[in-house]
Design a protein around this motif. Sequence first.
Motif, PDB file in Angstrom:
ATOM      1  N   GLY A 106     -67.403 -91.371  -5.439  1.00 59.71           N
ATOM      2  CA  GLY A 106     -68.543 -92.022  -5.962  1.00 59.71           C
ATOM      3  C   GLY A 106     -70.126 -91.721  -5.555  1.00 59.71           C
ATOM      4  N   GLY A 107     -70.875 -92.323  -6.251  1.00 58.84           N
ATOM      5  CA  GLY A 107     -72.365 -91.845  -5.336  1.00 58.84           C
ATOM      6  C   GLY A 107     -73.127 -92.870  -4.882  1.00 58.84           C
ATOM      7  N   LYS A 108     -71.298 -93.779  -4.664  1.00 58.05           N
ATOM      8  CA  LYS A 108     -72.156 -94.501  -3.055  1.00 58.05           C
ATOM      9  C   LYS A 108     -71.871 -94.378  -2.271  1.00 58.05           C
ATOM     10  N   GLN A 109     -70.730 -93.430  -2.076  1.00 51.45           N
ATOM     11  CA  GLN A 109     -70.812 -92.647  -0.812  1.00 51.45           C
ATOM     12  C   GLN A 109     -71.835 -90.954  -0.778  1.00 51.45           C
ATOM     13  N   TYR A 131     -84.555-102.891  -6.173  1.00 54.03           N
ATOM     14  CA  TYR A 131     -83.690-101.999  -5.963  1.00 54.03           C
ATOM     15  C   TYR A 131     -82.712-102.537  -5.543  1.00 54.03           C
ATOM     16  N   TRP A 132     -82.129-101.700  -5.984  1.00 56.02           N
ATOM     17  CA  TRP A 132     -80.162-101.696  -5.685  1.00 56.02           C
ATOM     18  C   TRP A 132     -79.454-102.396  -4.973  1.00 56.02           C
ATOM     19  N   VAL A 133     -78.449-103.402  -5.243  1.00 55.92           N
ATOM     20  CA  VAL A 133     -78.195-104.673  -3.974  1.00 55.92           C
ATOM     21  C   VAL A 133     -78.281-103.566  -3.044  1.00 55.92           C
ATOM     22  N   ILE A 176     -85.148 -92.743  -4.201  1.00 56.35           N
ATOM     23  CA  ILE A 176     -85.201 -93.416  -5.186  1.00 56.35           C
ATOM     24  C   ILE A 176     -84.430 -93.663  -6.196  1.00 56.35           C
ATOM     25  N   ASN A 177     -84.494 -94.728  -7.414  1.00 55.39           N
ATOM     26  CA  ASN A 177     -83.137 -94.703  -8.116  1.00 55.39           C
ATOM     27  C   ASN A 177     -84.274 -95.289  -9.740  1.00 55.39           C
ATOM     28  N   SER A 178     -84.009 -93.475 -10.397  1.00 53.54           N
ATOM     29  CA  SER A 178     -84.362 -93.433 -11.701  1.00 53.54           C
ATOM     30  C   SER A 178     -83.674 -92.910 -12.869  1.00 53.54           C
ATOM     31  N   SER A 180     -83.654 -97.117 -13.318  1.00 48.89           N
ATOM     32  CA  SER A 180     -83.028 -98.191 -12.217  1.00 48.89           C
ATOM     33  C   SER A 180     -82.447 -99.252 -13.068  1.00 48.89           C
ATOM     34  N   ASN A 181     -81.396 -99.587 -11.871  1.00 46.03           N
ATOM     35  CA  ASN A 181     -81.338-100.395 -11.610  1.00 46.03           C
ATOM     36  C   ASN A 181     -81.191-101.188 -11.210  1.00 46.03           C
ATOM     37  N   PRO A 182     -82.038-102.757 -11.481  1.00 44.43           N
ATOM     38  CA  PRO A 182     -82.009-103.382 -12.537  1.00 44.43           C
ATOM     39  C   PRO A 182     -82.968-103.331 -13.419  1.00 44.43           C
ATOM     40  N   SER A 208     -82.804 -89.129  -4.547  1.00 42.43           N
ATOM     41  CA  SER A 208     -82.906 -89.692  -5.290  1.00 42.43           C
ATOM     42  C   SER A 208     -81.497 -89.861  -5.990  1.00 42.43           C
ATOM     43  N   ASP A 209     -81.535 -90.854  -6.644  1.00 44.83           N
ATOM     44  CA  ASP A 209     -80.320 -92.177  -7.196  1.00 44.83           C
ATOM     45  C   ASP A 209     -80.168 -91.748  -8.746  1.00 44.83           C
ATOM     46  N   GLU A 210     -79.847 -90.735  -8.678  1.00 43.51           N
ATOM     47  CA  GLU A 210     -79.519 -90.343 -10.499  1.00 43.51           C
ATOM     48  C   GLU A 210     -78.256 -90.817 -10.195  1.00 43.51           C
ATOM     49  N   CYS A 211     -77.991 -92.304 -11.241  1.00 43.25           N
ATOM     50  CA  CYS A 211     -76.559 -92.531 -11.319  1.00 43.25           C
ATOM     51  C   CYS A 211     -76.390 -92.918 -13.181  1.00 43.25           C
ATOM     52  N   TYR A 212     -77.934 -92.733 -13.292  1.00 44.10           N
ATOM     53  CA  TYR A 212     -78.092 -93.134 -14.661  1.00 44.10           C
ATOM     54  C   TYR A 212     -78.558 -92.120 -15.582  1.00 44.10           C
ATOM     55  N   LEU A 213     -78.083 -90.870 -14.972  1.00 41.99           N
ATOM     56  CA  LEU A 213     -79.591 -89.733 -15.116  1.00 41.99           C
ATOM     57  C   LEU A 213     -79.847 -90.121 -16.985  1.00 41.99           C
ATOM     58  N   GLY A 240     -75.522 -88.532  -7.152  1.00 44.16           N
ATOM     59  CA  GLY A 240     -74.848 -88.326  -8.439  1.00 44.16           C
ATOM     60  C   GLY A 240     -73.448 -89.374  -8.473  1.00 44.16           C
ATOM     61  N   SER A 241     -73.341 -89.280  -9.832  1.00 47.42           N
ATOM     62  CA  SER A 241     -72.373 -89.534 -10.085  1.00 47.42           C
ATOM     63  C   SER A 241     -72.060 -89.836 -11.572  1.00 47.42           C
ATOM     64  N   PHE A 242     -70.391 -89.776 -11.666  1.00 49.23           N
ATOM     65  CA  PHE A 242     -69.618 -89.371 -12.948  1.00 49.23           C
ATOM     66  C   PHE A 242     -69.192 -90.781 -13.695  1.00 49.23           C
ATOM     67  N   SER A 243     -69.567 -92.007 -12.794  1.00 52.41           N
ATOM     68  CA  SER A 243     -68.975 -93.466 -13.376  1.00 52.41           C
ATOM     69  C   SER A 243     -69.907 -94.097 -14.478  1.00 52.41           C
ATOM     70  N   LYS A 244     -71.429 -93.722 -14.406  1.00 50.49           N
ATOM     71  CA  LYS A 244     -71.815 -94.604 -15.405  1.00 50.49           C
ATOM     72  C   LYS A 244     -71.963 -93.298 -17.090  1.00 50.49           C
ATOM     73  N   THR A 245     -72.133 -91.946 -16.901  1.00 48.16           N
ATOM     74  CA  THR A 245     -72.518 -91.018 -17.412  1.00 48.16           C
ATOM     75  C   THR A 245     -71.101 -90.700 -18.334  1.00 48.16           C
ATOM     76  N   TRP A 251     -62.820 -94.304 -11.787  1.00 46.26           N
ATOM     77  CA  TRP A 251     -62.029 -93.059 -10.706  1.00 46.26           C
ATOM     78  C   TRP A 251     -62.557 -92.133  -9.575  1.00 46.26           C
ATOM     79  N   ARG A 252     -63.827 -92.846  -9.270  1.00 40.74           N
ATOM     80  CA  ARG A 252     -64.208 -93.071  -7.355  1.00 40.74           C
ATOM     81  C   ARG A 252     -64.682 -91.172  -7.405  1.00 40.74           C
ATOM     82  N   ILE A 253     -65.856 -91.239  -8.265  1.00 39.36           N
ATOM     83  CA  ILE A 253     -66.399 -89.271  -8.458  1.00 39.36           C
ATOM     84  C   ILE A 253     -67.126 -89.028  -8.210  1.00 39.36           C
TER      85      ILE A 253
END
Length: 400
Positions: A106-109, A131-133, A176-178, A180-182, A208-213, A240-245, A251-253
């Motif tokens: 996951g992106g968190k790790q 900021y994200w919690v 930086i998270n863009s 952004s959540n929330p 650069s947290d690109e979770c919502y890329l 990066g994260s596969f979670s949202k995209t 799946w935690r990846i």
Amino acid sequence: MTKIVRQPFEVSERVAEMSVSSTLRAMQRAMAMRAAGVDVVDLGAGEPDFDTPAHVKLAAAEAMRRGETKYTATGGTRELQRAIIGYYEREFGARLEPREVMATAGGKQAIFNAVVTLINPGDEVLLARPYWVTFPEIVKFAGATPVVVETESDGFQLTADAVARALNARTRLLIINSPSNPSGRVVPPAEFRRIVETCAGRGVYVVSDECYLQFVYPPGEVFSAASLPPELRARLCIAGSFSKTYAMTGWRIGYALAQPEWIEAMLLVQGHSTSNPNSISQAAATEAMNASQDCVREMLAEYARRREWIGGALSEIPGFKCFAPEGAFYAFPDVRGCLYDDVKTSADFAEKLLNDEQVVVTDGAGFGADGYIRISYATSMERLREGVRRIRRVAEACAR
Ligand code: PLP
């Protein structure tokens, strides 16, 4: 027999500093109410309501059939690394080497690895409000101090000027998270570059947290920091994260992209904590990136439809002030117009929504923005309409 010492469990000082994630708490309350048969409208969840695409699930099933159920290299299979490199080249024209890429649970790790390998006790880490919690918790866990960059007067838009004002000799990192959540804000590409240049010019690193890329709505532009020139990329770690995209939260990846020395340090930490991410999830993620991206476009089109609707609907609610989300799948209205004697904070307002109308939202205080609530539109249009109808009833009673 040796006498056993009986005493209450004492948690470590570092963990005692951690707060429970307000987003997870909201999710757990919704689950408990639903289990008790209550008709809950859950607008708290930070996860897609879509199923993981069928071809991605099939790739996982095939990996299991082939017996890919063993340890892999700590940073992921060669196939997944190649898929990530190919994806960034196609989408962003970025050239990455395998030693600049690692897979994570996951992106968190990826964020956790990046922070703990860079930060020393006493360092300061800049976070844009809201900021994200999880950001401040990871920073504190690493023994550093989170320092908030104020953005409210700029409508929660992070700028290079605001970052420059917040930098000092102790600053080691900006997260930086863009999108952004929330807040749903998106930093425009040119401003993003100026922010990284400002940090690089002062020897400060950037995560650069690109979770919502990919979740950016026109006229905004999808942008990855991977497209920046190599001298700026040397200061950057992309999480990066596969979670949202790809609707793959369970799946935690995810993955981290950074200069080889940083990746090496992160591999060391990951090698002694979780080792490789799940081998089946790696096969699924490889397929997700290699295959057609039509599934992502379809999900994005549906989020865009909901975003269009919710922007208008929320701005008509008495006491609410709301800007149109530019990315991700959250609206972040200012609800201070609904606060009064008995409902003093946005947490009280969120509590009232839950008690009076069984609507789950997330209070803004956990994101460092008391007075706001986060509403997720990763839910069906029908549930969204019902949720907003109920929120309106509470807001009308409060604003009166
Ligand atoms: N970053 C942000 C801003 C998020 O909202 C999330 C998940 O909610 C993550 C990172 C981590 O995602 P994951 O660990 O599921 O990849």
